[in-house]
Scaffold this motif. Structure first.
Motif, PDB file in Angstrom:
ATOM      1  N   UNK A   4      24.680 -75.189 -39.264  1.00 48.46           N
ATOM      2  CA  UNK A   4      23.541 -74.568 -38.565  1.00 48.46           C
ATOM      3  C   UNK A   4      23.755 -73.060 -38.467  1.00 48.46           C
ATOM      4  N   UNK A   7      20.130 -71.809 -33.785  1.00 45.96           N
ATOM      5  CA  UNK A   7      19.538 -72.901 -33.011  1.00 45.96           C
ATOM      6  C   UNK A   7      18.958 -72.331 -31.730  1.00 45.96           C
ATOM      7  N   UNK A   9      17.291 -73.466 -28.212  1.00 49.02           N
ATOM      8  CA  UNK A   9      17.246 -74.682 -27.417  1.00 49.02           C
ATOM      9  C   UNK A   9      16.439 -74.444 -26.154  1.00 49.02           C
ATOM     10  N   UNK A  25      12.064 -74.731 -29.232  1.00 48.31           N
ATOM     11  CA  UNK A  25      13.276 -75.294 -29.840  1.00 48.31           C
ATOM     12  C   UNK A  25      13.117 -75.352 -31.356  1.00 48.31           C
ATOM     13  N   UNK A  27      15.807 -75.097 -35.292  1.00 47.70           N
ATOM     14  CA  UNK A  27      17.079 -74.738 -35.900  1.00 47.70           C
ATOM     15  C   UNK A  27      16.889 -74.503 -37.400  1.00 47.70           C
ATOM     16  N   UNK A  61      18.984 -71.689 -24.423  1.00 52.11           N
ATOM     17  CA  UNK A  61      20.197 -71.177 -25.056  1.00 52.11           C
ATOM     18  C   UNK A  61      19.904 -70.880 -26.527  1.00 52.11           C
ATOM     19  N   UNK A  63      21.985 -70.273 -30.178  1.00 58.16           N
ATOM     20  CA  UNK A  63      23.271 -70.343 -30.870  1.00 58.16           C
ATOM     21  C   UNK A  63      23.117 -69.694 -32.235  1.00 58.16           C
TER      22      UNK A  63
ATOM     23  N   UNK B 250      24.146 -82.217 -39.054  1.00 60.75           N
ATOM     24  CA  UNK B 250      24.620 -80.869 -39.366  1.00 60.75           C
ATOM     25  C   UNK B 250      26.087 -80.798 -38.934  1.00 60.75           C
ATOM     26  N   UNK B 251      26.673 -79.600 -39.021  1.00 63.04           N
ATOM     27  CA  UNK B 251      28.092 -79.482 -38.672  1.00 63.04           C
ATOM     28  C   UNK B 251      28.371 -79.799 -37.202  1.00 63.04           C
ATOM     29  N   UNK B 314      13.171 -83.779 -27.511  1.00 61.43           N
ATOM     30  CA  UNK B 314      12.050 -82.840 -27.542  1.00 61.43           C
ATOM     31  C   UNK B 314      10.887 -83.542 -28.249  1.00 61.43           C
ATOM     32  N   UNK B 316       7.128 -83.503 -30.086  1.00 64.51           N
ATOM     33  CA  UNK B 316       6.056 -82.775 -30.784  1.00 64.51           C
ATOM     34  C   UNK B 316       4.896 -83.760 -30.919  1.00 64.51           C
TER      35      UNK B 316
END
Lengths: 482, 334
Positions: A4, A7, A9, A25, A27, A61, A63, B250-251, B314, B316
């Protein structure tokens, strides 16, 4: 495994009581091309500001490469490794490409510059991007596409792993679009993430991995590749598909006619538009528009061929555009066509005395103009300074002024270059009304977007000359021409 | 109620009064117009010290106090749950210890189990003995097999598997594979009702599918959202409904998107739901809450309690287009 890069949030950002990001939100991963369709310009600007710099946020937040860089508890105003490429070049025009890439960049702290080493580094980057260019060339000589590649290379060398392409359709010509998409794929291979911000979702279908729809401060939906079709987007966007513009039957003599027009970039250009007809001039390699506008406005007189305006050669006519009943708007008319310090009514009636051939306009006349446009603009008519108006309100004033002047010919450079989705819809409606009132409209653009919904004919120009003339039933083949 | 005399207000008044006093003192020294160089130097030094103290007071005392205040007010509003226990600038070690004590008293595990209990089928209300239920279902299945009614036998078996997973397993975390198997079983049961009207698919966006399936996620994360998608999204839709689960790794995150192409929700409703989902709402975990729409909030609460406030759900949605529920979780491997 995907890494990523950014991001967001549940980010909320408010300013002066207005909420620009509301529980936002999303990413982006490395090597991803994320499309972003923004309905509102101001919200988009706030998002770009927050991507570039860690400004205070009210909640949430942020990132960056997995590290918390901004939160509602701590915003330190630091800069993130993000580079935005938009219509204005960030390069210094009088310096060479190599100087721009290495010397003019933050963090370059060397007192002795080893030119050979720098050249090698730059060449390596350009080789990775499969782009062959002379690094000693001055930036001012670069084409738009080359400038974009040089800026992207600079960003890559600066360590930016997220590049933002802001409305590339405004600057890249239709012919170069394929190259641009190929370039994005090369960036993808280098694991650079791209945020592709564009008003037209269908342009992004062929290149993006995902497309996010940004509206009311939130991501309304993220579309995956399988949803890249008009049916999936239809409930979310203002649809112009069912838009039925009045199609002109080209009755009467041409109002404007270009016969075998030639100058530096223009080569034997032919064009004609009748009353109520809308012609789009698709300048596919972005060479003709500015020169043609210079000729039409009288700034450039060194040309061959003729331009007939209502049957008369403009070279033989005295006076300026207004005397020829012609209005020309450039791509950003809210800045160039209006006077920010003047009132709404003053802007509306500016030069009306010349149009009416009267030295002084009577107050009673202005009063009746005010009353006439009160119905259209409401209380805005009494606005003392137009500086505080929204983009759409400013466009409203521009089109009210055009309808008041009622020219025979209206020429617009990139009519949909600025403004969000709603604003473009509004411009489309106003142009449709002007067209129906019998005004000949000439749209000059480098990329066919919403012009499709309005045009009676599209003249495709390449290397300065007409290569094909398309009627509405043939518009589908445009993408195949290039 | 009598106005409280807040300590912070007293500090504010005291700071303002001290500043005014210092300013007045400086002003008095300056307007004295002393001819002595020593006095001038003294007043200048005093001004510099005063300005330094002002800056220091703002940076080191006022700003941290305001930050603490903000965290406390967000906790009071229910927008944040965890930050108050880890204040960056605690007032004193006693205050820090007090908050830590509160944290223990709140008993996170109890909250998790309260929240989970609600998602474990309110219809049962823990009144039915699970073993009695399984035995009865097994009995029905055996009778159906003997009678040659395979559909009833299959349906009963699916229902028994579903209840066994829902009620019997007591672990908080299960593998994604188990969760997906439970969803597929649930879809199988729903198919008896909806038939071909309901389509279901799972897709992966990752390098190693096997690795993703081994990731640990809270038990009963997916099924309540799938149920929500069917009952609130697809049931009222005319024609075929498509339910999709897309898993992306993802990571640092496991992202599960549950999408339906049902009737969707209006802008205001989505906004309201996302506002309640962005932070931990303890009031939702109370036993008395109504069932309607609580499943998503319960799952969200459990995720936040187990992994932290930065994870959760979240939504949508758009009327007549569908709803996507995006679950963001940390990558937890067994």
């Amino acid at each position: 495994m995907k890494k990523e890069i950014v991001r967001f949030e549940n980010v909320t950002r408010q300013e002066d009581g207005a909420t620009y990001l509301d529980n936002f939100s999303f990413y982006i991963c490395e090597g991803e091309i994320l499309g972003l369709v923004s309905v509102n310009d101001r919200e988009k600007s706030e998002l770009l500001k927050l991507l570039a710099r860690n400004l205070p946020i009210d909640f949430g937040r942020i990132y960056f490469e997995g590290r918390l860089v901004n939160s509602y508890l701590n915003s330190d105003y630091t800069v993130n490794k993000v580079y935005t490429i938009d219509e204005k070049s960030s390069l210094i025009q009088d310096l060479s490409i190599a100087d721009n890439i290495f010397v003019m960049r933050p963090g370059f702290r060397k007192y002795v510059i080893n030119e050979t080493v720098l050249m090698e580094q730059a060449l390596r980057v350009f080789q990775e991007l499969s782009f062959d260019i002379n690094l000693n060339q001055r930036v001012s000589r670069l084409s738009t596409m080359e400038r974009i590649i040089v800026e992207a290379a600079k960003a890559y060398l600066m360590g930016c792993r997220l590049l933002i392409f802001l409305s590339p359709e405004k600057i890249i010509s239709q012919a170069d679009y394929e190259k641009f998409h190929q370039f994005l794929l090369k960036l993808k291979k280098l694991n650079v993430a791209s945020l592709y911000i564009c008003y037209h979702h269908w342009i992004m279908f062929e290149i993006c991995d995902r497309i996010a729809l940004f509206s009311s401060g939130r991501i309304k939906r993220i579309f995956e590749k399988k949803d890249f079709h008009q049916t999936a987007f239809a409930p979310y966007v203002l649809s112009f598909e069912g838009y039925k513009a009045y199609r002109c039957q080209a009755a009467g003599d041409p109002i404007i006619q270009l016969d075998n027009l030639s100058s530096i970039a223009i080569q034997h250009l032919n064009l004609s538009a009748g009353p109520g007809e809308c012609i789009t001039l698709l300048d596919s390699d972005n060479q003709v528009t500015d020169e043609l506008l210079d000729i039409l406005t009288g700034l450039e007189t060194d040309y061959e061929g003729s331009i007939l305006c209502q049957g008369r050669d403009i070279r033989k006519q005295k006076g300026d555009c207004l005397d020829r009943s012609m209005i020309i708007l450039d791509d950003n008319p809210t800045e160039t066509f209006l006077f920010q310090e003047m009132s709404y009514l003053e802007n509306l009636s500016f030069l009306l005395d010349r149009k009416l051939r009267k030295s002084i306009l009577k107050p009673a006349f202005l009063h009746s103009v005010r009353n006439e446009y009160y119905r259209e603009a409401g209380e805005l008519v009494d606005e003392r300074h137009i500086g505080g108006l929204t983009l759409r309100e400013k466009y409203g004033l521009i089109y009210n002024k055009i309808s008041l002047f009622h020219p025979k010919i209206l020429i617009i450079k990139k009519p949909f270059a600025y403004g969000d989705m709603r604003c473009r819809n509004y411009i489309l409606e106003r142009l449709k009304a002007l067209k129906e009132s019998g005004i000949s409209i000439l749209l000059l653009t480098n990329y066919i977007t919403d012009c499709l919904y309005l045009s009676d004919r599209i003249e495709v120009i390449k290397n300065g000359q007409n290569i094909v003339s398309l009627h509405p039933e043939e518009y589908g083949i445009i993408s195949r021409i290039f | 109620m009598r106005n409280k005399r807040y300590l912070l207000n007293r500090i504010r008044y005291f700071a303002v009064a001290s500043m005014i006093f210092m300013l007045a003192l400086l002003l008095a020294i300056f307007i004295q117009e002393s001819a002595y160089l020593k006095v001038k130097i003294f007043s200048t030094v005093l001004t510099v010290i005063f300005l330094f103290l002002m800056y220091y007071g703002y940076r080191e005392i006022y700003r941290p106090l305001m930050l603490n205040n903000r965290i406390k007010s967000m906790f009071a509003k229910g927008d944040s749950y965890e930050d108050i226990y880890n204040l960056e600038y605690p007032l004193s070690s006693e205050e820090q210890a007090m908050f830590q004590r509160f944290f223990v008293l709140l008993d996170k595990n109890k909250l998790i189990s309260t929240s989970k209990k609600q998602s474990e089928y309110l219809a049962l209300q823990n009144q039915i003995n699970p073993h009695f239920l399984y035995n009865t279902l097994e009995g029905i299945r055996a009778e159906a097999v003997i009678a040659g009614v395979d559909t009833i036998a299959e349906m009963t078996e699916a229902l028994a598997t579903y209840f066994r997973y829902t009620i019997s397993q007591v672990n908080n975390l299960v593998s994604l594979e188990e969760e997906l198997a439970n969803v597929e079983n649930y879809y199988y049961i729903q198919q008896f009702r909806f038939g071909d009207k309901l389509k279901f698919s799972v897709s992966y966006d990752c390098d190693d599918e096997y690795e993703v399936l081994r990731c640990q996620i809270p038990k009963l994360t997916l099924q309540p959202l799938v149920e929500n998608a069917i009952y609130h999204g697809l049931e009222q839709k005319i024609g075929t409904g498509q339910l999709t689960i897309k898993i992306t790794m993802t990571d640092c995150h496991l992202i599960i998107m549950i999408s339906d192409d049902g009737i969707g929700m209006g802008k205001e409703q989505v906004k309201k739901i996302n506002e309640t989902l962005r932070s931990l709402r303890l009031e939702d975990a109370s036993e008395g809450s109504s069932r309607n729409g609580i499943a998503v909030r319960n799952v969200n609460n459990r995720i936040k309690l187990l992994f932290g406030e930065e994870y959760g759900i979240y939504i949508y949605s758009q009327p007549n287009a569908g709803t996507d529920a995006e679950i963001t979780l940390p990558v937890v491997k067994d």
